[in-house]
Design a protein around this motif. Structure first.
Motif, PDB file in Angstrom:
ATOM      1  N   ALA A   1      52.663  14.254 -22.684  1.00 11.82           N
ATOM      2  CA  ALA A   1      52.539  14.982 -21.614  1.00 11.82           C
ATOM      3  C   ALA A   1      51.297  15.754 -21.620  1.00 11.82           C
ATOM      4  O   ALA A   1      50.735  16.222 -22.853  1.00 11.82           O
ATOM      5  CB  ALA A   1      53.839  16.027 -21.557  1.00 11.82           C
ATOM      6  N   ILE A   2      50.431  15.720 -20.656  1.00  7.65           N
ATOM      7  CA  ILE A   2      49.211  16.593 -20.408  1.00  7.65           C
ATOM      8  C   ILE A   2      49.554  17.685 -19.449  1.00  7.65           C
ATOM      9  O   ILE A   2      49.961  17.451 -18.252  1.00  7.65           O
ATOM     10  CB  ILE A   2      48.157  15.596 -19.791  1.00  7.65           C
ATOM     11  N   ILE A   3      49.269  18.867 -19.710  1.00  9.57           N
ATOM     12  CA  ILE A   3      49.449  20.199 -19.032  1.00  9.57           C
ATOM     13  C   ILE A   3      48.504  21.117 -19.063  1.00  9.57           C
ATOM     14  O   ILE A   3      47.692  21.190 -19.997  1.00  9.57           O
ATOM     15  CB  ILE A   3      50.707  20.856 -19.757  1.00  9.57           C
ATOM     16  N   SER A   4      48.234  21.567 -17.950  1.00  5.04           N
ATOM     17  CA  SER A   4      47.020  22.654 -17.834  1.00  5.04           C
ATOM     18  C   SER A   4      47.740  24.114 -17.783  1.00  5.04           C
ATOM     19  O   SER A   4      48.513  24.500 -17.245  1.00  5.04           O
ATOM     20  CB  SER A   4      46.307  22.534 -16.610  1.00  5.04           C
TER      21      SER A   4
ATOM     22  N   ARG B   1      42.049  18.352 -31.413  1.00  5.72           N
ATOM     23  CA  ARG B   1      41.790  17.567 -30.585  1.00  5.72           C
ATOM     24  C   ARG B   1      42.465  17.195 -29.256  1.00  5.72           C
ATOM     25  O   ARG B   1      41.939  16.679 -28.224  1.00  5.72           O
ATOM     26  CB  ARG B   1      41.799  16.041 -31.498  1.00  5.72           C
ATOM     27  N   ASP B   2      43.532  17.882 -29.177  1.00  5.40           N
ATOM     28  CA  ASP B   2      44.473  17.756 -28.258  1.00  5.40           C
ATOM     29  C   ASP B   2      44.399  19.006 -27.230  1.00  5.40           C
ATOM     30  O   ASP B   2      45.261  19.163 -26.277  1.00  5.40           O
ATOM     31  CB  ASP B   2      45.934  17.855 -28.755  1.00  5.40           C
ATOM     32  N   ILE B   3      43.251  19.901 -27.456  1.00  7.60           N
ATOM     33  CA  ILE B   3      43.166  21.024 -26.786  1.00  7.60           C
ATOM     34  C   ILE B   3      41.507  21.128 -26.122  1.00  7.60           C
ATOM     35  O   ILE B   3      40.741  21.092 -26.712  1.00  7.60           O
ATOM     36  CB  ILE B   3      43.330  22.584 -27.270  1.00  7.60           C
ATOM     37  N   GLN B   4      41.538  21.171 -24.725  1.00  5.13           N
ATOM     38  CA  GLN B   4      40.203  20.762 -24.326  1.00  5.13           C
ATOM     39  C   GLN B   4      40.083  21.849 -23.076  1.00  5.13           C
ATOM     40  O   GLN B   4      40.977  21.961 -22.157  1.00  5.13           O
ATOM     41  CB  GLN B   4      39.992  19.459 -23.428  1.00  5.13           C
ATOM     42  N   THR B   5      39.008  22.441 -23.053  1.00  5.32           N
ATOM     43  CA  THR B   5      38.709  23.581 -21.934  1.00  5.32           C
ATOM     44  C   THR B   5      38.400  22.623 -20.538  1.00  5.32           C
ATOM     45  O   THR B   5      37.519  21.951 -20.758  1.00  5.32           O
ATOM     46  CB  THR B   5      37.486  24.334 -22.210  1.00  5.32           C
ATOM     47  N   SER B   6      39.179  23.079 -19.761  1.00  4.69           N
ATOM     48  CA  SER B   6      38.998  22.289 -18.363  1.00  4.69           C
ATOM     49  C   SER B   6      38.263  23.361 -17.438  1.00  4.69           C
ATOM     50  O   SER B   6      37.642  22.512 -16.505  1.00  4.69           O
ATOM     51  CB  SER B   6      40.534  21.942 -17.794  1.00  4.69           C
ATOM     52  N   SER B   7      38.363  24.234 -17.558  1.00  2.98           N
ATOM     53  CA  SER B   7      37.499  25.280 -16.302  1.00  2.98           C
ATOM     54  C   SER B   7      37.360  26.661 -16.968  1.00  2.98           C
ATOM     55  O   SER B   7      38.439  27.319 -17.391  1.00  2.98           O
ATOM     56  CB  SER B   7      38.064  24.919 -15.040  1.00  2.98           C
ATOM     57  N   ILE B   8      36.308  27.298 -16.621  1.00  6.84           N
ATOM     58  CA  ILE B   8      36.198  28.669 -16.657  1.00  6.84           C
ATOM     59  C   ILE B   8      35.293  29.121 -15.556  1.00  6.84           C
ATOM     60  O   ILE B   8      34.510  28.810 -15.211  1.00  6.84           O
ATOM     61  CB  ILE B   8      35.482  29.056 -17.939  1.00  6.84           C
ATOM     62  N   ASN B   9      36.171  30.153 -14.767  1.00  6.54           N
ATOM     63  CA  ASN B   9      35.515  30.545 -13.373  1.00  6.54           C
ATOM     64  C   ASN B   9      35.434  32.235 -13.356  1.00  6.54           C
ATOM     65  O   ASN B   9      36.393  32.771 -13.960  1.00  6.54           O
ATOM     66  CB  ASN B   9      36.520  30.241 -12.216  1.00  6.54           C
ATOM     67  N   LEU B  10      34.637  32.684 -12.964  1.00 10.07           N
ATOM     68  CA  LEU B  10      34.420  34.081 -12.570  1.00 10.07           C
ATOM     69  C   LEU B  10      33.881  34.364 -11.130  1.00 10.07           C
ATOM     70  O   LEU B  10      32.859  33.809 -10.615  1.00 10.07           O
ATOM     71  CB  LEU B  10      33.233  34.719 -13.410  1.00 10.07           C
TER      72      LEU B  10
ATOM     73  N   ASN C   1      41.113  27.963 -18.092  1.00 12.08           N
ATOM     74  CA  ASN C   1      42.192  26.889 -18.370  1.00 12.08           C
ATOM     75  C   ASN C   1      41.832  25.808 -19.481  1.00 12.08           C
ATOM     76  O   ASN C   1      40.779  25.467 -19.486  1.00 12.08           O
ATOM     77  CB  ASN C   1      42.526  26.199 -17.073  1.00 12.08           C
ATOM     78  N   VAL C   2      43.015  25.434 -20.041  1.00 13.09           N
ATOM     79  CA  VAL C   2      42.696  24.359 -20.949  1.00 13.09           C
ATOM     80  C   VAL C   2      43.831  23.239 -20.663  1.00 13.09           C
ATOM     81  O   VAL C   2      44.822  23.343 -20.246  1.00 13.09           O
ATOM     82  CB  VAL C   2      43.045  24.822 -22.573  1.00 13.09           C
ATOM     83  N   SER C   3      43.206  22.131 -20.831  1.00 17.49           N
ATOM     84  CA  SER C   3      44.166  20.848 -20.814  1.00 17.49           C
ATOM     85  C   SER C   3      44.656  20.616 -22.108  1.00 17.49           C
ATOM     86  O   SER C   3      44.094  20.335 -23.219  1.00 17.49           O
ATOM     87  CB  SER C   3      43.414  19.659 -20.389  1.00 17.49           C
ATOM     88  N   ILE C   4      46.146  20.457 -22.107  1.00 14.54           N
ATOM     89  CA  ILE C   4      46.833  20.321 -23.649  1.00 14.54           C
ATOM     90  C   ILE C   4      47.518  19.080 -23.591  1.00 14.54           C
ATOM     91  O   ILE C   4      48.233  18.716 -22.462  1.00 14.54           O
ATOM     92  CB  ILE C   4      47.618  21.291 -23.658  1.00 14.54           C
ATOM     93  N   LYS C   5      47.406  18.200 -24.673  1.00 15.46           N
ATOM     94  CA  LYS C   5      48.303  17.127 -24.989  1.00 15.46           C
ATOM     95  C   LYS C   5      49.362  17.259 -25.818  1.00 15.46           C
ATOM     96  O   LYS C   5      49.197  17.659 -26.896  1.00 15.46           O
ATOM     97  CB  LYS C   5      47.315  16.024 -25.639  1.00 15.46           C
ATOM     98  N   PHE C   6      50.850  17.234 -25.127  1.00 14.77           N
ATOM     99  CA  PHE C   6      51.886  17.450 -25.876  1.00 14.77           C
ATOM    100  C   PHE C   6      52.208  16.078 -26.374  1.00 14.77           C
ATOM    101  O   PHE C   6      52.866  15.161 -25.549  1.00 14.77           O
ATOM    102  CB  PHE C   6      52.895  18.265 -25.059  1.00 14.77           C
TER     103      PHE C   6
ATOM    104  N   ASN D   1      49.898  24.057 -14.917  1.00 17.84           N
ATOM    105  CA  ASN D   1      49.964  23.131 -13.996  1.00 17.84           C
ATOM    106  C   ASN D   1      50.374  21.902 -14.783  1.00 17.84           C
ATOM    107  O   ASN D   1      49.892  21.795 -15.903  1.00 17.84           O
ATOM    108  CB  ASN D   1      48.824  22.896 -13.246  1.00 17.84           C
ATOM    109  N   GLY D   2      51.373  20.951 -14.173  1.00 17.67           N
ATOM    110  CA  GLY D   2      51.547  19.849 -14.668  1.00 17.67           C
ATOM    111  C   GLY D   2      53.179  19.865 -14.880  1.00 17.67           C
ATOM    112  O   GLY D   2      54.029  20.550 -14.337  1.00 17.67           O
ATOM    113  N   PRO D   3      53.614  18.709 -15.806  1.00 16.26           N
ATOM    114  CA  PRO D   3      52.981  17.986 -16.556  1.00 16.26           C
ATOM    115  C   PRO D   3      52.633  16.505 -16.031  1.00 16.26           C
ATOM    116  O   PRO D   3      53.332  16.188 -15.153  1.00 16.26           O
ATOM    117  CB  PRO D   3      53.994  17.673 -17.533  1.00 16.26           C
ATOM    118  N   SER D   4      51.772  15.915 -16.382  1.00 18.98           N
ATOM    119  CA  SER D   4      51.333  14.477 -16.126  1.00 18.98           C
ATOM    120  C   SER D   4      51.801  13.654 -17.401  1.00 18.98           C
ATOM    121  O   SER D   4      51.526  14.042 -18.632  1.00 18.98           O
ATOM    122  CB  SER D   4      50.046  14.202 -15.965  1.00 18.98           C
ATOM    123  N   LEU D   5      52.760  12.860 -17.365  1.00 18.81           N
ATOM    124  CA  LEU D   5      53.542  12.038 -18.296  1.00 18.81           C
ATOM    125  C   LEU D   5      52.939  10.530 -18.372  1.00 18.81           C
ATOM    126  O   LEU D   5      52.567   9.845 -17.129  1.00 18.81           O
ATOM    127  CB  LEU D   5      54.949  12.108 -17.997  1.00 18.81           C
ATOM    128  N   THR D   6      52.505  10.334 -19.586  1.00 19.29           N
ATOM    129  CA  THR D   6      52.155   8.757 -19.717  1.00 19.29           C
ATOM    130  C   THR D   6      52.082   8.112 -20.889  1.00 19.29           C
ATOM    131  O   THR D   6      52.887   9.068 -21.913  1.00 19.29           O
ATOM    132  CB  THR D   6      50.318   8.815 -19.349  1.00 19.29           C
TER     133      THR D   6
END
Length: 259
Positions: free
Chosen positions: A71-74, A110-119, A141-146, A168-173
């Motif tokens: 599961a990939i969740i932001s 390895r399962d935690i990745q920064t997806s966006s930083i905004n100001l 926001n970080v993208s997390i692989k569960f 946001n999510g999850p995307s299941l694959t």
């Protein structure tokens, strides 16, 4: 017909033609030795048999079903302040708590990745008036692989408790789908041969040989699909994520000769 032959000699002296041996058949090679000094000859012969019957072109599909295991969740934090430095500093503090909660839950780096930083600046708009700057909004926001889907809802609840206010999510694959795709390929070949036999019987003919097979565009990485993960309003309720099932499909183009 095209033939290529290569001979390799071991030992001293030139070998006579009588001590060389080479046998070749269509699609095969052979080795042989003669005398104390060995001579190895390899011959490759390619024969293209002309089409003597009717060519049948068809497509076949193989499908297998698997339960998603990833599961990939932001998840992230949105903060506001009257100053840019205040918004970004508050955001960084809360994101530190969110990341710490992920580590405590056993999520690998390895399962935690920064997806966006905004100001971004916030403005107030009044009729017929120029916009007025009211503050700043920061988001991270970080993208997390569960990899343990059953426990992902519990981890999301922990993230919210630590300050996450955007999920946001999850995307299941499926993490490693190749074995499933190989099973789908085998099913597609069986289905293609059965369909060719059906056509042949209907025409009063028989399948003589397979002319070609190629994998079409129907095969690809399993497409992630979204699942509902509702954050419950009651503190006693828990977020649940149901993985369901996912179909993986391979399409083949096959050609047969019928007689």
């Amino acid at each position: 017909m095209m033939a290529r032959a290569a001979a390799f000699r071991r030992g001293g002296g030139r070998q006579s033609n009588s001590k060389r041996c080479c046998a070749a058949v269509s699609g095969r090679s052979s080795t042989c030795t003669a005398g104390p000094a060995a001579v190895v000859a390899v011959a490759l012969v390619f024969v293209i048999r002309p089409l003597a019957g009717t060519r049948l072109d068809l497509s076949a599909t193989g499908t297998v079903s698997r339960v998603p295991d990833l599961a990939i969740i932001s998840a992230g934090v949105v903060t506001k302040s009257t100053t840019a430095t205040g918004a970004i500093a508050d955001n960084a503090t809360r994101m530190e708590r969110v990341r710490a909660a992920l580590k405590r839950a056993g999520i690998a780096d390895r399962d935690i990745q920064t997806s966006s930083i905004n100001l971004n600046p916030d403005y107030r708009y009044d009729n017929n008036q120029p916009p007025v700057l009211t503050g700043y909004q920061a988001s991270n926001n970080v993208s997390i692989k569960f990899r343990d889907i059953r426990n992902s809802g519990k981890i999301l609840d922990a993230l919210v408790a630590e300050g996450a206010n955007q999920i946001n999510g999850p995307s299941l694959t499926i993490d490693k789908p190749e074995a499933a795709y190989d099973e789908a390929r085998a099913k597609a070949i069986v289905a293609g041969r059965a369909r060719a036999d059906l056509y042949a019987r209907s025409l009063g003919m028989r399948v003589v040989r397979l002319l070609s097979v190629s994998e079409g565009g129907g095969m690809g990485r399993p497409m992630p699909f979204a699942a509902d993960a509702m954050m419950a309003a009651s503190p006693r309720a828990k977020t649940e994520i149901d993985p369901g099932s996912q179909d993986l499909q391979v399409s083949l183009a096959m050609s047969f000769e019928l007689q």
